[in-house]
Design a protein around this motif. Sequence first.
Motif, PDB file in Angstrom:
ATOM      1  N   THR A   1      39.058  46.964  36.411  1.00 52.78           N
ATOM      2  CA  THR A   1      39.261  47.212  37.842  1.00 52.78           C
ATOM      3  C   THR A   1      40.639  46.742  38.277  1.00 52.78           C
ATOM      4  OG1 THR A   1      36.906  47.076  38.344  1.00 52.78           O
ATOM      5  CG2 THR A   1      38.426  46.666  40.157  1.00 52.78           C
ATOM      6  N   ARG A   2      41.050  45.551  37.833  1.00 55.43           N
ATOM      7  CA  ARG A   2      42.388  45.064  38.175  1.00 55.43           C
ATOM      8  C   ARG A   2      43.465  46.033  37.688  1.00 55.43           C
ATOM      9  NH1 ARG A   2      40.601  39.572  36.374  1.00 55.43           N
ATOM     10  NH2 ARG A   2      40.117  38.378  38.253  1.00 55.43           N
ATOM     11  N   ALA A   3      43.319  46.521  36.459  1.00 56.06           N
ATOM     12  CA  ALA A   3      44.305  47.456  35.910  1.00 56.06           C
ATOM     13  C   ALA A   3      44.320  48.752  36.707  1.00 56.06           C
ATOM     14  CB  ALA A   3      43.993  47.732  34.442  1.00 56.06           C
TER      15      ALA A   3
ATOM     16  N   VAL B   1      43.617  49.111  39.862  1.00 58.30           N
ATOM     17  CA  VAL B   1      44.267  48.872  41.153  1.00 58.30           C
ATOM     18  C   VAL B   1      45.765  48.666  40.963  1.00 58.30           C
ATOM     19  CG1 VAL B   1      44.367  47.319  43.139  1.00 58.30           C
ATOM     20  CG2 VAL B   1      42.156  47.950  42.159  1.00 58.30           C
ATOM     21  N   ARG B   2      46.159  47.901  39.929  1.00 58.47           N
ATOM     22  CA  ARG B   2      47.596  47.641  39.702  1.00 58.47           C
ATOM     23  C   ARG B   2      48.373  48.925  39.452  1.00 58.47           C
ATOM     24  NH1 ARG B   2      45.807  42.868  36.492  1.00 58.47           N
ATOM     25  NH2 ARG B   2      46.353  41.023  37.718  1.00 58.47           N
ATOM     26  N   THR B   3      47.753  49.886  38.779  1.00 54.68           N
ATOM     27  CA  THR B   3      48.434  51.151  38.486  1.00 54.68           C
ATOM     28  C   THR B   3      48.272  52.165  39.607  1.00 54.68           C
ATOM     29  OG1 THR B   3      46.474  51.835  37.220  1.00 54.68           O
ATOM     30  CG2 THR B   3      48.299  50.866  35.991  1.00 54.68           C
ATOM     31  N   ASP B   4      47.703  51.736  40.730  1.00 52.10           N
ATOM     32  CA  ASP B   4      47.581  52.548  41.948  1.00 52.10           C
ATOM     33  C   ASP B   4      46.676  53.760  41.755  1.00 52.10           C
ATOM     34  OD1 ASP B   4      48.155  52.771  44.654  1.00 52.10           O
ATOM     35  OD2 ASP B   4      49.831  54.155  44.339  1.00 52.10           O
ATOM     36  N   LEU B   5      45.702  53.620  40.849  1.00 52.25           N
ATOM     37  CA  LEU B   5      44.728  54.685  40.679  1.00 52.25           C
ATOM     38  C   LEU B   5      43.603  54.583  41.704  1.00 52.25           C
ATOM     39  CD1 LEU B   5      44.345  54.828  36.786  1.00 52.25           C
ATOM     40  CD2 LEU B   5      45.563  56.437  38.268  1.00 52.25           C
ATOM     41  N   ALA B   6      43.417  53.383  42.240  1.00 54.61           N
ATOM     42  CA  ALA B   6      42.335  53.171  43.206  1.00 54.61           C
ATOM     43  C   ALA B   6      42.613  51.897  43.981  1.00 54.61           C
ATOM     44  CB  ALA B   6      40.988  53.070  42.478  1.00 54.61           C
ATOM     45  N   ILE B   7      41.827  51.672  45.019  1.00 55.90           N
ATOM     46  CA  ILE B   7      41.830  50.392  45.715  1.00 55.90           C
ATOM     47  C   ILE B   7      40.469  49.740  45.490  1.00 55.90           C
ATOM     48  CG2 ILE B   7      43.468  51.215  47.448  1.00 55.90           C
ATOM     49  CD1 ILE B   7      41.099  51.317  49.435  1.00 55.90           C
ATOM     50  N   THR B   8      40.345  48.489  45.856  1.00 51.39           N
ATOM     51  CA  THR B   8      39.071  47.792  45.719  1.00 51.39           C
ATOM     52  C   THR B   8      38.862  46.893  46.926  1.00 51.39           C
ATOM     53  OG1 THR B   8      37.681  46.519  44.183  1.00 51.39           O
ATOM     54  CG2 THR B   8      39.969  45.791  44.452  1.00 51.39           C
ATOM     55  N   ALA B   9      37.736  46.197  46.956  1.00 49.94           N
ATOM     56  CA  ALA B   9      37.441  45.237  48.027  1.00 49.94           C
ATOM     57  C   ALA B   9      37.021  43.934  47.376  1.00 49.94           C
ATOM     58  CB  ALA B   9      36.334  45.760  48.943  1.00 49.94           C
TER      59      ALA B   9
END
Length: 289
Positions: free
Chosen positions: A219-221, A223-231
């Motif tokens: 999940t961190r990867a 988000v870091r690569t801007d494929l998704a966001i998280t909460a």
Amino acid sequence: MPQNLDTSLIRTFVAVAESASMTAAANALNLTQGAVSQQVKRLEEVLGCQLFARDRRNLRLTADGERLFGKAKRLLGLNDEIWAEMTERTVTGRVRLGVPYDLVGTILSPVLKAYTEAWPQVDVSLVCASSPDLAIALGKGDIDLAVIEEPLGPTKGECLTIEKLVWVGARAGVAHEKRPLPVSMVTDTCAFRPLVLKALDAQGIAWRTLFENGNIEATRATVRTDLAITAWLASTVPADLDILAPGAALPELPSFAINLHLASANNSPATLEFARFIRDGLLRQRSAA
């Protein structure tokens, strides 16, 4: 002749001061809100001053309350230190601790380290899972205690702290602008997932989920690569990611309680000592924040 200060009143005062809420303090201390209010009132009567200024939304320390706060924490620290030294014992056995994926490497990491250093004779088993899955494991007796993230409200556990749930994205990322909105929630049983998706639906934002495979590093990867966001809870957000402000693109998210649950009333000394370490560790972290 000066009166003796009741440490239970001091402990209640510190809990209210740190949470700025009678309700949160009551949950943390396993007391009713009325009992907390009465203890604060009693302390104010003993000291002859008002410790809190009350308004519609929260509590804040008065000047006298600020003067007492630092000294009260030192008093409690010394009290606990004396108790530990004078009742020193050897703790042995096994403890099975359940921790959510997002907390094990963040706010609970120093607690785990401190406990294993203090009681090297204890065999610690760590179970990482989503909060709902940990609650099930606790009910089955598969673990002895668990730290569980839950929506604010009545709980069978002990409220350790309350955290704001925030949107998280890549630095200068654009994933939050995409529609459908790509969201990664670590696992489909994540405690945050139902309320996050409900908030998106309420604002009419189309969404799709990515990589709900139980791996927080994935999940961190993502988000870091801007494929998704998280909460995530605000205190668990990595320094290299951005907290995204709610607004037209993203809805406001609720706060969550971090609660401590024990499997039964007949807990081993090792389990009770671990609960104390978790409780005290989070208290120190809140004080340092």
